[in-house]
Design an enzyme around this catalytic site. Structure first.
Site, PDB file in Angstrom:
ATOM      1  N   HIS A 266     -20.317  -4.367  18.187  1.00 35.98           N
ATOM      2  CA  HIS A 266     -19.430  -5.456  17.780  1.00 35.98           C
ATOM      3  C   HIS A 266     -19.823  -5.993  16.397  1.00 35.98           C
ATOM      4  CE1 HIS A 266     -16.810  -9.009  18.604  1.00 35.98           C
ATOM      5  NE2 HIS A 266     -17.658  -9.596  17.786  1.00 35.98           N
ATOM      6  N   GLU A 267     -21.086  -6.352  16.270  1.00 33.79           N
ATOM      7  CA  GLU A 267     -21.527  -6.928  14.990  1.00 33.79           C
ATOM      8  C   GLU A 267     -21.485  -5.874  13.882  1.00 33.79           C
ATOM      9  OE1 GLU A 267     -21.577 -10.033  14.819  1.00 33.79           O
ATOM     10  OE2 GLU A 267     -21.717 -10.484  16.962  1.00 33.79           O
ATOM     11  N   HIS A 270     -18.082  -5.885  12.478  1.00 29.17           N
ATOM     12  CA  HIS A 270     -17.941  -6.949  11.463  1.00 29.17           C
ATOM     13  C   HIS A 270     -18.603  -6.506  10.154  1.00 29.17           C
ATOM     14  CE1 HIS A 270     -16.148 -10.187  13.752  1.00 29.17           C
ATOM     15  NE2 HIS A 270     -17.101 -10.202  14.669  1.00 29.17           N
ATOM     16  N   GLU A 296     -12.260 -10.165  13.449  1.00 27.20           N
ATOM     17  CA  GLU A 296     -12.541  -9.865  14.850  1.00 27.20           C
ATOM     18  C   GLU A 296     -11.900  -8.538  15.272  1.00 27.20           C
ATOM     19  OE1 GLU A 296     -14.766 -11.522  16.254  1.00 27.20           O
ATOM     20  OE2 GLU A 296     -14.582 -11.137  18.408  1.00 27.20           O
TER      21      GLU A 296
HETATM   22 ZN    ZN Z   1     -16.998 -11.209  16.540  1.00 28.59          ZN
END
Ligand code: ZN
Length: 502
Positions: A266-267, A270, A296
């Site tokens: 997830h990170e 980003h 996101e």
């Molecule tokens: Zn996030």
């Protein structure tokens, strides 16, 4: 003439961005390294910088330059580098200068106090202790909306802080359609009588092996470690204190595989976005992220659409079995794949699965609109919350601590933030569908460990544009359609339907 003014504007905004990046670095350090006793002085450092940034952003010279530049040919095309710079800086300047200083200070004070009181209220399961501050926060947020102005409703003004140009009515329309189909789909899963062997994920996963595996996966999907770092924090995040300096964090739980692995994907998602922005425009609109929702969408794409795809694990599962031979040595891929895609209604948003997560968001989005636009009183929030959990997820919180008190957002004054999580899921699915059409057989590529075509596609279609297009324009440009609930629902049905036989 206007070229010289434009250079002055650019230099001014660039230097403000340098201050921002120093603030980001101090923030990263605070969360990763700072000794506890250093907190007070760090607050002093960050408050000073925040004040300097605010002064620069509301500098009257900026207003004069913008008045001139808005009339110049440089602003003519809002999607050119100069046009985007002028229009976005103007937008931010107008917003900042419309807010009275006294209101900004009152909002900051109330948010700091709100977070402190919230911690105690959640611990003691005492909503009444938080209610007066929450009432004040709602009142101040309404004042904020009135001060900056809005198109259709007060909530628009708050949403705009996170999802610029977006309208509440548009988001509400798409999310309501998602809700109607998702509630029924989740109920069908609940009643399907099938469940994954989720306990597999709670076997022993040694932390050092988790760290090696998470780094391997992040690098493989394209997070560039020569321009980035991965560290440990209690609450994972991603920050970019420089054009070639992107920092992500994660958290390891020896008895839960998902936490660090999917958290890192997830990170890293980003981070890949931040690393894909144009470095030479760092801190200026052509080199900045479009919106929270678009940011996101990048994290959710790598975490869920790629990272929970069967083809991803066709490549990665043998490696996982090597790293975690004790936990996974005897586990077939199918069992593991079902476990990481387990769906079950639960009370806590941050622990929710890919499907039910959106219902947690919908509940908050609907309630916060009611709080801001009228209707709902703070005192009536807990029963309204519980009723929606019953209606949408079929479960009811036994206490406010596990219900309305679980999130820090409202006590911290973050109204309008929640919907960006679901917007991220919606954008992600819509972009991913298009990437599949443009790039051919993505699953085949994933199964061979090829993730760079997708990453390059994202850079070219999304990242390189910075803020030259709004989120809505970007979705239309890239996919040829307005934002819709259809791709996300199609994705969830396509993956989860066969697993649950629904
Ligand atoms: Zn996030």
């Amino acid at each position: 003439m206007s070229q010289a003014t434009y250079e002055k504007l650019r230099r001014h905004v660039h230097d403000t961005a340098v201050l921002h990046s120093i603030d980001a670095l101090l923030g990263w350090d605070e969360r990763c390294l700072l000794p506890h006793a250093g907190g007070d002085y760090r607050a002093e450092q960050m408050t000073l910088i925040a004040g300097m940034i605010h002064e620069r952003q509301t500098d009257p010279r900026l207003g004069e330059w913008l008045d001139e530049l808005m009339q110049s040919p440089l602003a003519g095309d809002a999607t050119s580098d100069s046009g985007a710079t002028i229009h976005q800086v103007k937008r931010q300047y107008d917003k900042k200068t419309k807010l009275p200083k006294s209101l900004v200070e009152e909002l900051t004070r109330t948010a700091v106090l709100g977070q402190q009181v919230w911690q105690g209220a959640r611990r003691d399961n005492d909503f009444a202790a938080l209610a007066p501050l929450l009432e004040k926060t709602v009142r101040l947020k309404r004042e904020q909306a009135q001060a900056v102005g809005f198109r259709e409703c007060a909530y628009d003004a708050l949403l705009d802080d996170y999802e610029p140009h977006e309208l509440t009515s548009n988001v509400a329309h798409v999310l309501a359609r998602l809700r109607d189909e998702l509630v029924a789909f989740v109920a069908a899963i609940r009643h399907a009588g099938r469940s994954s062997k989720i306990e597999l994920l709670h076997r022993r996963y040694p932390v050092h092996a988790q760290e090696r595996f998470a780094r391997e996966a992040a690098a493989k999907i394209g997070f560039d470690f020569s321009r980035g770092r991965l560290d440990v924090t209690a609450h994972p995040f991603c920050t970019a204190p420089g054009p070639h300096d992107c920092r992500i964090t994660t958290r390891y739980e020896e008895r839960y595989f998902n936490c660090a692995f999917f958290g890192t994907l997830h990170e890293a998602g980003h981070g890949i976005y931040d690393q894909g922005l144009r470095a030479d425009w760092f801190g200026l609109p052509p080199g900045e992220a479009v919106s929270m929702g678009i940011h996101e969408s990048q994290s959710r794409m790598w975490e869920n659409l790629v990272g929970r795809h069967r083809a991803f694990w066709q490549y990665f599962y043998p490696l996982a079995q090597e790293h975690f031979s004790e936990a996974l040595g005897d586990v077939p891929l199918d069992d593991f794949y079902f476990a990481i895609n387990d769906v079950r209604p639960s009370l806590i948003r941050v622990e929710a699965d890919e499907a039910t997560y959106n219902l947690h968001i919908l509940i908050r989005f609907e309630l916060e609109q009611d709080l801001i636009n009228g209707g709902l009183a703070v005192a009536d929030l807990p029963p309204a919350w519980n009723a929606k959990y019953r209606d949408y997820l079929g479960i009811e919180p036994p206490s406010d601590a596990e219900g309305v008190l679980q999130d820090i957002h409202w006590p911290a004054g973050l109204f309008g933030y929640f919907p960006t999580y679901s917007l991220g899921n919606l954008y992600a699915a819509q972009f991913f569908d298009q990437a599949g059409r443009d790039l051919g057989d993505l699953p085949k590529q994933f199964a061979r460990g090829e993730f760079q075509p997708l990453r390059q596609w994202l850079i070219e279609k999304l990242h390189r544009h910075g803020q030259r297009y709004t989120a809505g324009q970007l979705v239309e440009r890239v996919t040829g359609k307005a934002l819709s609930h259809v791709p996300l629902l199609g994705h969830l049905r396509g993956k989860l339907g066969p697993l649950y036989g629904v």
